[in-house]
Design a protein around this motif. Structure first.
Motif, PDB file in Angstrom:
ATOM      1  N   GLU A   1       0.823  -1.213   0.000  1.00  0.00           N
ATOM      2  CA  GLU A   1       0.000   0.000   0.000  1.00  0.00           C
ATOM      3  C   GLU A   1       0.855   1.260   0.000  1.00  0.00           C
ATOM      4  N   GLY A   2       1.940   1.248   0.763  1.00  0.00           N
ATOM      5  CA  GLY A   2       2.813   2.409   0.799  1.00  0.00           C
ATOM      6  C   GLY A   2       3.452   2.673  -0.550  1.00  0.00           C
ATOM      7  N   LEU A   3       3.854   1.622  -1.236  1.00  0.00           N
ATOM      8  CA  LEU A   3       4.472   1.767  -2.557  1.00  0.00           C
ATOM      9  C   LEU A   3       3.446   2.211  -3.588  1.00  0.00           C
ATOM     10  N   GLU A   4       2.217   1.701  -3.502  1.00  0.00           N
ATOM     11  CA  GLU A   4       1.163   2.156  -4.403  1.00  0.00           C
ATOM     12  C   GLU A   4       0.895   3.652  -4.213  1.00  0.00           C
ATOM     13  N   THR A   5       0.829   4.080  -2.967  1.00  0.00           N
ATOM     14  CA  THR A   5       0.586   5.497  -2.675  1.00  0.00           C
ATOM     15  C   THR A   5       1.718   6.363  -3.215  1.00  0.00           C
ATOM     16  N   LEU A   6       2.948   5.907  -3.031  1.00  0.00           N
ATOM     17  CA  LEU A   6       4.107   6.655  -3.534  1.00  0.00           C
ATOM     18  C   LEU A   6       4.025   6.801  -5.049  1.00  0.00           C
ATOM     19  N   ALA A   7       3.685   5.714  -5.740  1.00  0.00           N
ATOM     20  CA  ALA A   7       3.589   5.762  -7.199  1.00  0.00           C
ATOM     21  C   ALA A   7       2.504   6.742  -7.645  1.00  0.00           C
ATOM     22  N   LYS A   8       1.374   6.746  -6.960  1.00  0.00           N
ATOM     23  CA  LYS A   8       0.280   7.663  -7.319  1.00  0.00           C
ATOM     24  C   LYS A   8       0.676   9.112  -7.074  1.00  0.00           C
TER      25      LYS A   8
END
Length: 401
Positions: free
Chosen positions: A159-166
């Motif tokens: 989830e943290g990596l998805e948020t960073l990408a967004k």
């Protein structure tokens, strides 16, 4: 079993090996032959052995169901699944792909196939995978895509990596080969990021002889990548995109379907081996088994250990000893990708965690060619090495001289 009583009994010094036949770290599950033949007979009867045949379609539906995702596209192998997915998702005009330095040895080569420059990030000391902090340190104006390979046993901060990408408007792909039957907070791996890619090589959880697949909730991505794997043809055989021949044939689909029929039983066998390792290695100083999170769904395919400061032999020498005993243990993602020479450009800064951990972890034998009775034999050998470690290390150095 050939018990070691003297240091001279070690095979590296001329003794007989612990095992007559090699015990490897590959999964090598062999599905039921009758099940495999039953599937192939269906394709023969319908006179379609390739090009989106009935077994490929069934396989894609079943895999989408397992991963709780809307779409699945199969490929002749995992390599082309990653290449075509990256090619479709990368930001135009950008040339760098952020990926962990400690991961699958060919991941950087895959990036090079799509003319991207690998930008290696460090790993988290606990998960052994990329983290928000390590990836964020590598993102710049030239980042085309983020490619996160799930580590063995653990799961990244998805989830943290998805948020960073967004936050940076950068596409993110998860190479989830080693998390093929895992969940994250109750949600199955396969529906995270823009896409996730998997392998069905014989060494993996699902044995298709060879093969791979991509899962996504993006219909347009799934349709386009499927066309790319079929020479660029759409369903009417009109060329719509630049493509290659990367489609899965019916024989590999049959093998994969037969493997899926055995999947739950296989996972129980894997779990039994894992629990046996925990029991047998628990009291050996210097060895720590990396534990699966049993509160989540896991496939238990791999056995990963850490050699701590109390282990008296270097990992390199430990591996040499084990190999001589027909125990084909492997170093964990060694060397890190930033330490390898390549024919293409790479980018990286200081990677202190990867450099620190590179000589501490190793994979032990697992899979269908390892019996539960084999594991106490392995443990007995480790106990012998622990007791006689300093002398063994000295004698090995003497041989090398």
């Amino acid at each position: 079993m050939r018990t070691k009583k003297l240091i001279a009994d070690l095979s590296i010094f001329g003794g007989n090996p612990t095992f007559k036949n090699i015990r490897s770290t590959s999964n090598l599950v062999t599905p039921d032959i009758e099940s495999f033949l039953k599937y192939t007979n269906r394709s023969f009867s319908q006179h379609q052995l390739s090009d989106n045949g009935p077994l490929v379609q069934e396989l894609e539906q079943r895999l989408a169901g397992i991963h709780q995702t809307k779409h699945c596209v199969t490929f002749c192998n995992g390599f082309w699944g990653l290449v075509l997915t990256i090619k479709q998702l990368l930001l135009p005009g950008k040339t760098e792909v952020v990926m962990p330095a400690m991961t699958y040895r060919r991941l950087a080569d895959i990036a090079a196939w799509v003319n991207l420059t690998p930008h290696f990030c460090d790993i988290d000391e606990n998960t052994l995978g990329a983290s928000v902090e390590t990836v964020a340190a590598c993102i710049n104006d030239n980042t085309a895509i983020i490619l996160i390979a799930q580590p063995i046993v653990n799961i990244c901060d998805i989830e943290g990596l998805e948020t960073l990408a967004k936050q940076h408007n950068i596409p993110i792909i998860f190479d989830s080969v080693e998390a093929a039957y895992a969940s994250n907070k109750g949600r199955m791996i396969g529906s995270f990021g823009d896409a996730e890619c998997f392998s069905m090589h014989a060494s993996k959880l699902i044995n298709g002889f060879e093969g791979g697949y991509m899962t996504t909730n993006n219909l347009e991505l799934a349709q386009t990548v499927k066309q790319m794997s079929r020479f660029g043809y759409d369903e009417n055989n009109n060329v719509k995109v630049l493509g290659v021949n990367a489609k899965l044939n019916e024989f590999h689909a049959a093998m994969s379907l037969a493997s899926l029929d055995d999947l739950h039983d296989q996972i129980e066998r894997n779990k039994a081996r894992y629990q046996k390792y925990l029991y047998e290695l628990e009291n050996i100083k210097g060895i720590t088994v990396v534990r699966y999170n049993e509160d989540e769904t896991r496939g238990f395919k791999n056995i990963l250990i850490k050699l701590t400061k109390e282990w008296p032999i270097s990992r390199e020498c430990t591996l040499d000893i084990l190999h001589a005993e027909n125990i084909l243990a492997r170093p964990y993602y060694f060397p890190p990708l930033h330490q390898k020479k390549t024919e293409y450009e790479t980018v990286y800064g200081d990677l202190p965690v990867a450099d620190k951990l590179t000589n501490e972890y190793m994979l032990l034998p697992s899979g269908e060619f390892l019996s539960l009775d084999d594991i106490p034999r392995l443990a007995s050998l480790f106990q012998f090495l622990q007791r006689n470690g300093p002398t063994i290390q000295k004698d090995i150095k003497g041989i090398e001289k």
